[in-house]
Design an enzyme around this catalytic site. Structure first.
Site, PDB file in Angstrom:
ATOM      1  CB  ALA A  63      42.493  40.771  38.402  1.00 29.12           C
ATOM      2  N   GLY A 108      40.242  43.405  34.619  1.00 28.92           N
ATOM      3  CA  GLY A 108      40.178  42.054  34.049  1.00 28.92           C
ATOM      4  C   GLY A 108      38.808  41.706  33.494  1.00 28.92           C
ATOM      5  CD  GLU A 111      42.894  43.437  31.205  1.00 30.25           C
ATOM      6  OE1 GLU A 111      42.650  43.037  32.364  1.00 30.25           O
ATOM      7  OE2 GLU A 111      44.038  43.759  30.845  1.00 30.25           O
ATOM      8  CD  GLU A 131      43.644  47.227  34.658  1.00 29.73           C
ATOM      9  OE1 GLU A 131      43.238  48.303  34.161  1.00 29.73           O
ATOM     10  OE2 GLU A 131      43.153  46.125  34.368  1.00 29.73           O
TER      11      GLU A 131
END
Ligand code: DAK
Length: 258
Positions: A63, A108, A111, A131
């Site tokens: 992200a 992300g 993911e 993270e």
């Protein structure tokens, strides 16, 4: 769309996240573009998707840290929901999605790959959930999907340590199905996608749904899910065609998605 491209090759659709200056990091615009591309996929024609990243270095480096850095609690939740909704949409998309992971798949990005049905990667791929080193938890389903794919022990180790792993380790722990050279990766993903696309589309879709839905419930209920989706294949053109071809000892089959 500025950050996501879509092309088709026969019954295979290829989605490319194209923001190489930021190693294809997912900001709100990329997520919106990805959602819009999924809207545009004609699932009456397309029977398998390949999802990859532009450039030779990165699938998706996570992200967008710049965008996330100043989010409030409410904005963080909204950003997490935006990503989660799209990733869940990929996971439950009517046709299979193959991730062709051509480099970094961090946060992300890891993911996103885990929301796909099948993961192939290049030998320079790097996976990780960094993270906790940034002061957050994985927010696009990482705590849930990683544990389901590689088991809770390995998922906890990866998430708590924030340590990245390379392609060979990802293969060893079952995070990816196969590793290819960078040159071979996309052709291999497309070849597998074309192989899936040749099979009866309703049956393939029902298999995806049966596996996904069945994994969420106890076995007694899972078997009922399978029974229903198995039954739903009967009386379709493609079930009749598939079985007739076998009985008539002919190889050619014409699956019409009906
Ligand atoms: N976000 C924004 N920009 C990124 C980025 C990212 N994740 N990753 C790379 N970039 C940008 C870099 O800032 C740099 O931009 P410029 O400085 O050139 O403008 C450019 O891409 C090239 O990166 P590097 O110069 O760093 O390239 P290197 O080869 O040296 O290093 C790297 C590559 C992938 C090791 C490094 O860039 C890196 O460590 N990137 C960050 C990887 C990372 O930590 N990813 C995880 C992000 S956290 C949630 C929702 C979602 C999430 C969490 C919660 N909720 C709302 C609940 C998800 C979180 C994440 O994904």
């Amino acid at each position: 769309m500025a950050f996501v491209t879509y092309e088709t090759e026969g019954a295979v659709g290829i989605i490319t996240i194209d923001r190489p200056k930021a190693l294809n990091a997912l900001n709100s615009e990329v997520l919106d573009d990805l959602n819009a591309v999924l809207d545009s996929v004609d699932v009456d024609v397309i029977r398998c998707l390949v999802l990859t990243g532009a450039g030779e270095k990165s699938f998706v480096a996570g992200a967008d840290i710049g965008e996330m850095s100043s989010l409030t609690v409410a904005e963080g939740e909204a950003f997490g929901k935006k990503g989660n909704d799209i990733f869940r949409r990929i996971e439950t998309f009517p046709v299979p999605v193959i991730a062709a992971i051509n480099g970094f798949a961090l946060g992300g990005g890891c993911e996103l790959s885990m929301s796909c049905d099948i993961r192939f990667c290049s030998d320079n791929a790097v996976f990780g959930q960094p993270e906790v080193g940034l002061g957050i938890t994985p927010g696009f389903g990482g705590t849930q999907r990683l544990a389901r794919i590689v088991g809770p022990g390995m998922a906890k180790q990866m998430i708590y340590t924030a340590r990245n792993i390379k392609a060979d380790e990802a293969l060893r722990i079952g995070l990816v199905n196969a590793v290819y050279t960078q040159e071979e990766l996309l052709p291999a993903a497309k070849k597998t996608a074309a192989g899936i696309a040749k099979n009866a589309p309703i049956a393939v879709r029902n298999c995806k749904k049966a596996i996904n839905d069945g994994l969420e419930v106890p076995m007694d209920e899972a078997i009922v899910i399978e029974e229903k989706l198995f039954g739903a294949c009967f009386e379709t053109h493609d079930q009749k065609e598939g079985m007739s071809a076998f009985l008539e000892k002919r190889k050619e089959k014409e699956f019409l998605n009906k």
